[in-house]
Design a protein around this motif. Structure first.
Motif, short mmCIF file in Angstrom:
data_model
loop_
_atom_site.label_atom_id
_atom_site.label_comp_id
_atom_site.label_asym_id
_atom_site.label_seq_id
_atom_site.Cartn_x
_atom_site.Cartn_y
_atom_site.Cartn_z
N GLY A 117 9.62 -1.62 -7.50
CA GLY A 117 10.13 -2.16 -8.74
C GLY A 117 9.09 -1.96 -9.83
O GLY A 117 8.57 -0.86 -10.01
N LYS A 118 8.75 -3.03 -10.53
CA LYS A 118 7.83 -2.94 -11.65
C LYS A 118 6.40 -3.28 -11.26
O LYS A 118 5.54 -3.49 -12.12
N GLU A 119 6.10 -3.28 -9.96
CA GLU A 119 4.80 -3.74 -9.48
C GLU A 119 3.66 -2.82 -9.93
O GLU A 119 3.80 -1.60 -9.95
N HIS A 120 2.55 -3.45 -10.25
CA HIS A 120 1.31 -2.74 -10.59
C HIS A 120 0.29 -2.91 -9.47
O HIS A 120 -0.53 -2.02 -9.25
N ASN A 121 0.36 -4.03 -8.76
CA ASN A 121 -0.60 -4.36 -7.70
C ASN A 121 0.01 -4.15 -6.32
O ASN A 121 -0.20 -4.95 -5.41
N TYR A 122 0.74 -3.07 -6.16
CA TYR A 122 1.52 -2.86 -4.93
C TYR A 122 0.67 -2.61 -3.71
O TYR A 122 1.16 -2.70 -2.59
N PHE A 123 -0.60 -2.35 -3.85
CA PHE A 123 -1.49 -2.13 -2.71
C PHE A 123 -1.95 -3.43 -2.07
O PHE A 123 -2.49 -3.43 -0.96
N LEU A 124 -1.74 -4.57 -2.75
CA LEU A 124 -2.37 -5.81 -2.34
C LEU A 124 -1.40 -6.98 -2.19
O LEU A 124 -1.71 -7.93 -1.47
N LEU A 125 -0.27 -6.96 -2.85
CA LEU A 125 0.64 -8.10 -2.82
C LEU A 125 1.39 -8.15 -1.50
O LEU A 125 2.06 -7.20 -1.11
#
Length: 359
Positions: free
Chosen positions: A291-299
């Motif tokens: 989606g609109k995630e920027h922190n997709y490596f950590l959430l």
């Protein structure tokens, strides 16, 4: 609304969003949970982190690392231990002592964050990375937020200081190269992970010839959601020679990077690559599944929903060969240098999303 007012409104939203990132649902650490204790003896169940900070350091104050860059370019070293929602910071004389304090022979991720981070926020992020991927995190901590400044001034200040911070980062690289054989990294993977605006440090380091390391210091460099302009990236990335492989991640719908574009900044590399590709980079496009995630490596919720994304990061950090041949999951282009994840729901691997933070 005039176009000028609209521009400043979007700019305000962009810098406010990234400057307030540490309070948007993934930070649980604050100064009341952090203590400085030079004599601390770690417990068996402590999670250890190596920390290198370029902030001003005041060992006699409760909040011993402030919001400002140390203009003397000193590197301040700590081994930080986490247990039961408390962090104990043990100051160290140098990088070798900080590694010795951690006393863990794990794959190592050197991690640099982006905009909007105070010291407790970076402690939080380092802890989450450590627990999520079962690595030894070596956090390079630089100031990118001051509560007394507006979002726009914070962003401008972080950008203007990035060249000086890049010098300090390269001094750290030089130290790391010297002690690498002593921290058992010959048998461990060593990855450099730079997130968002943190990638600007590497760009400044390359363009200003700050990097003095002469060896393949890192197995992998990951440019994660880079908040640097896409134009000209091929030129500076192809100059990098301190690694065996470079990965660059992209999400077209990234909210943070999209706001940067709407605010009038150049198209950001973590949102669009452009036609010119660096020949030494593997481009990872997660756009079809995110989606609109920027922190997709950590959430955790993102990684739980998209286990193949978690598997890719985990394989990189642990130096495992990534199989991009499954056509149900991936589309390969440019002789396998451009990889698009198209189906996040198919996995034949048991991907653990990490130990629960706080245990």
């Amino acid at each position: 609304m005039s176009s000028l007012k609209k521009h400043f409104l979007v700019l305000f939203l962009f810098v406010t969003f990234i400057s307030n990132a540490q309070t948007s649902g993934f930070t649980f650490c604050d100064w009341d949970k952090i203590t400085l204790n030079p004599k601390y003896i770690p417990n068996e169940n402590d999670t250890a982190i190596v920390f290198i900070s370029v902030r001003n350091y005041f060992p006699d104050k409760p909040e011993f690392l402030d919001y400002e860059l140390d203009t003397a370019h000193a590197l301040h070293y700590f081994t930080i231990f986490f247990n039961k929602k408390k962090w104990i910071c043990v100051p160290k004389q140098n990088l070798e002592d900080a590694f010795a304090g951690a006393a863990i022979n794990r794959d190592i991720v050197v991690y640099g964050e982006g905009m909007g981070k105070v010291f407790p926020g970076n402690v939080d992020r380092a802890t989450r990375l450590t627990r999520t991927y079962n690595v030894l995190t070596v956090m390079f901590d630089w100031p990118t937020y001051h509560p007394d400044l507006s979002g726009g001034k914070n962003y401008k200040k972080a950008r203007s200081q990035s060249t000086e911070v890049a010098k300090s980062m390269c001094d750290f690289f030089t130290e790391l190269e010297k002690i690498k054989p002593k921290v058992k990294t010959d048998s461990s993977n060593l990855t450099l992970l730079l997130h968002s605006l943190g990638n600007r440090l590497l760009k400044e380091a390359v363009n200003n010839n700050f990097i003095a390391a002469k060896t393949k210091l890192f197995h992998h460099i990951v440019l994660n959601a880079p908040c640097v302009k896409k134009w000209g990236h091929k030129k500076w990335l192809e100059k990098l020679n301190i690694q065996y492989e470079i990965y660059l991640t992209r999400n077209n719908k990234d909210r943070t990077l999209n706001l940067a574009r709407l605010a009038g900044f150049a198209e950001q590399l973590g949102r669009h690559w452009g036609a010119a590709k660096a020949k030494n980079v593997v481009y990872l496009n997660f756009s079809p599944v995110l989606g609109k995630e920027h922190n997709y490596f950590l959430l955790r919720n993102v990684l739980a929903e998209h286990p193949d994304i978690k598997a890719i990061y985990s394989d990189i950090f642990h130096n495992r060969k990534i199989n991009f041949d499954d056509e149900k999951k991936f589309i390969k282009q440019n002789n396998g240098r451009v990889i698009t994840l198209v189906n996040p729901d198919i996995t034949d691997r048991d991907i653990n999303i990490g130990i629960s933070i706080g245990n």
